[in-house]
Motif scaffolding. Structure first.
Motif, PDB file in Angstrom:
ATOM      1  N   ASP A  30       0.849  -1.180   0.088  1.00 55.74           N
ATOM      2  CA  ASP A  30       0.000  -0.068  -0.110  1.00 55.74           C
ATOM      3  C   ASP A  30       0.758   1.193  -0.115  1.00 55.74           C
ATOM      4  OD1 ASP A  30      -2.118  -1.628   0.149  1.00 55.74           O
ATOM      5  OD2 ASP A  30      -2.586  -1.132   2.512  1.00 55.74           O
ATOM      6  N   ASN A  31       0.495   2.125  -0.985  1.00 57.81           N
ATOM      7  CA  ASN A  31       1.465   3.353  -0.981  1.00 57.81           C
ATOM      8  C   ASN A  31       2.791   3.570  -1.233  1.00 57.81           C
ATOM      9  OD1 ASN A  31      -1.301   4.034   0.819  1.00 57.81           O
ATOM     10  ND2 ASN A  31      -0.869   5.747  -0.540  1.00 57.81           N
ATOM     11  N   MET A  32       3.420   2.266  -1.402  1.00 58.17           N
ATOM     12  CA  MET A  32       4.692   1.933  -1.461  1.00 58.17           C
ATOM     13  C   MET A  32       5.413   3.063  -2.156  1.00 58.17           C
ATOM     14  SD  MET A  32       6.520  -1.638  -2.374  1.00 58.17           S
ATOM     15  CE  MET A  32       8.292  -1.797  -2.284  1.00 58.17           C
ATOM     16  N   PHE A  33       5.038   3.621  -3.494  1.00 62.93           N
ATOM     17  CA  PHE A  33       5.659   4.430  -4.406  1.00 62.93           C
ATOM     18  C   PHE A  33       4.947   5.779  -4.348  1.00 62.93           C
ATOM     19  CE2 PHE A  33       6.823   0.353  -5.636  1.00 62.93           C
ATOM     20  CZ  PHE A  33       8.218   0.256  -5.585  1.00 62.93           C
ATOM     21  N   ARG A  56      -2.859  -1.297  -2.640  1.00 58.55           N
ATOM     22  CA  ARG A  56      -3.659  -0.151  -2.639  1.00 58.55           C
ATOM     23  C   ARG A  56      -2.707   1.228  -2.828  1.00 58.55           C
ATOM     24  NH1 ARG A  56      -6.245   3.804   0.503  1.00 58.55           N
ATOM     25  NH2 ARG A  56      -8.408   4.295  -0.171  1.00 58.55           N
ATOM     26  N   MET A  57      -3.112   1.919  -3.770  1.00 62.80           N
ATOM     27  CA  MET A  57      -2.531   3.381  -3.858  1.00 62.80           C
ATOM     28  C   MET A  57      -1.000   3.228  -4.265  1.00 62.80           C
ATOM     29  SD  MET A  57      -4.550   5.578  -1.461  1.00 62.80           S
ATOM     30  CE  MET A  57      -4.012   7.398  -2.034  1.00 62.80           C
ATOM     31  N   TYR A  83      -7.163   2.144  -6.423  1.00 60.57           N
ATOM     32  CA  TYR A  83      -6.477   3.534  -6.689  1.00 60.57           C
ATOM     33  C   TYR A  83      -4.931   3.051  -7.042  1.00 60.57           C
ATOM     34  CZ  TYR A  83     -10.361   5.774  -4.193  1.00 60.57           C
ATOM     35  OH  TYR A  83     -11.514   6.122  -3.972  1.00 60.57           O
ATOM     36  N   MET A  84      -4.597   2.046  -7.571  1.00 61.09           N
ATOM     37  CA  MET A  84      -3.309   1.427  -7.623  1.00 61.09           C
ATOM     38  C   MET A  84      -2.310   2.476  -8.638  1.00 61.09           C
ATOM     39  SD  MET A  84      -2.010  -2.315  -8.693  1.00 61.09           S
ATOM     40  CE  MET A  84      -0.270  -2.752  -8.435  1.00 61.09           C
ATOM     41  N   PHE A  85      -3.129   2.729  -9.757  1.00 62.67           N
ATOM     42  CA  PHE A  85      -2.680   3.724 -10.747  1.00 62.67           C
ATOM     43  C   PHE A  85      -3.243   5.130 -10.822  1.00 62.67           C
ATOM     44  CE2 PHE A  85      -1.890  -0.439 -12.153  1.00 62.67           C
ATOM     45  CZ  PHE A  85      -0.505  -0.638 -11.957  1.00 62.67           C
ATOM     46  N   ASP A  86      -3.834   5.506  -9.669  1.00 62.80           N
ATOM     47  CA  ASP A  86      -4.591   6.888  -9.663  1.00 62.80           C
ATOM     48  C   ASP A  86      -3.665   7.798  -9.633  1.00 62.80           C
ATOM     49  OD1 ASP A  86      -6.807   8.467  -9.215  1.00 62.80           O
ATOM     50  OD2 ASP A  86      -6.102   8.616  -6.985  1.00 62.80           O
ATOM     51  N   THR A  87      -4.205   8.874 -10.504  1.00 63.58           N
ATOM     52  CA  THR A  87      -3.641  10.084 -10.796  1.00 63.58           C
ATOM     53  C   THR A  87      -2.008   9.983 -11.312  1.00 63.58           C
ATOM     54  OG1 THR A  87      -4.778  10.968  -8.740  1.00 63.58           O
ATOM     55  CG2 THR A  87      -3.078  12.328  -9.867  1.00 63.58           C
ATOM     56  N   GLU A 111     -11.478   2.642  -8.759  1.00 61.41           N
ATOM     57  CA  GLU A 111     -10.747   3.493  -9.423  1.00 61.41           C
ATOM     58  C   GLU A 111      -9.234   3.060  -9.558  1.00 61.41           C
ATOM     59  OE1 GLU A 111     -11.799   7.507  -7.926  1.00 61.41           O
ATOM     60  OE2 GLU A 111     -13.776   6.710  -7.197  1.00 61.41           O
ATOM     61  N   MET A 112      -9.042   1.927  -9.949  1.00 62.05           N
ATOM     62  CA  MET A 112      -7.634   1.725 -10.158  1.00 62.05           C
ATOM     63  C   MET A 112      -6.963   2.431 -11.023  1.00 62.05           C
ATOM     64  SD  MET A 112      -6.532  -2.097 -11.339  1.00 62.05           S
ATOM     65  CE  MET A 112      -4.891  -2.902 -11.473  1.00 62.05           C
ATOM     66  N   PHE A 113      -7.526   2.955 -12.279  1.00 57.50           N
ATOM     67  CA  PHE A 113      -6.986   3.647 -13.311  1.00 57.50           C
ATOM     68  C   PHE A 113      -7.685   5.137 -13.436  1.00 57.50           C
ATOM     69  CE2 PHE A 113      -6.503  -0.458 -14.951  1.00 57.50           C
ATOM     70  CZ  PHE A 113      -5.239  -0.604 -14.939  1.00 57.50           C
ATOM     71  N   ASP A 114      -8.289   5.548 -12.056  1.00 51.31           N
ATOM     72  CA  ASP A 114      -8.846   7.055 -12.320  1.00 51.31           C
ATOM     73  C   ASP A 114      -7.672   8.004 -12.375  1.00 51.31           C
ATOM     74  OD1 ASP A 114     -11.010   8.346 -11.677  1.00 51.31           O
ATOM     75  OD2 ASP A 114     -10.472   9.016  -9.702  1.00 51.31           O
TER      76      ASP A 114
END
Length: 125
Positions: A30-33, A56-57, A83-87, A111-114
């Motif tokens: 989660d949020n690693m990068f 996640r994210m 949200y993996m690739f979000d923004t 929202e994986m690619f949101d």
């Protein structure tokens, strides 16, 4: 092993080449990068992700990342892609392995690619 927030919010990081992480004990990314706004290149081929259940994210707000090679990622146990690739507005290509990148129908892909620029997920054998 939890690698959540490992590189999170590192505003000057432009390149990551990770050493061998083959123990298979990694479970959470989660949020690693996330929030690595200048990150342009990652070599993640040495990470063993076979027991990862959460990502996640993971790449959220990697604003300068244009392509990412995840062909070594085994995501068959992952239940959270949310949200993996979000923004990731300039991210266009993601490369994954046909036999390792498995998204279970019950996995959270909300929202994986949101707000991403992803135009294609390339499956490689």
């Amino acid at each position: 092993e939890d690698a959540s927030f490992m590189f999170n919010s590192n505003p000057n990081l432009e390149k990551i080449i990770l050493p061998v992480m083959t123990s298979g004990s990694l479970t959470t990314m989660d949020n690693m990068f996330s929030y690595c706004n200048k990150l342009e290149y990652m070599d993640l081929t040495n990470i063993n992700t076979k027991n990862v259940t959460r990502a996640r994210m993971c790449f959220h707000r990697c604003l300068n990342l244009k392509a990412i090679d995840l062909t070594s990622f085994d995501m068959s146990k992952n239940t959270t892609f949310e949200y993996m690739f979000d923004t990731t507005p300039v991210l266009q290509n993601i490369y994954v392995s046909t036999n390792k990148w498995v998204v279970n129908p019950s996995a959270n892909t909300n929202e994986m690619f949101d707000n991403s620029g992803v135009t294609e997920v390339n499956y490689v054998k």
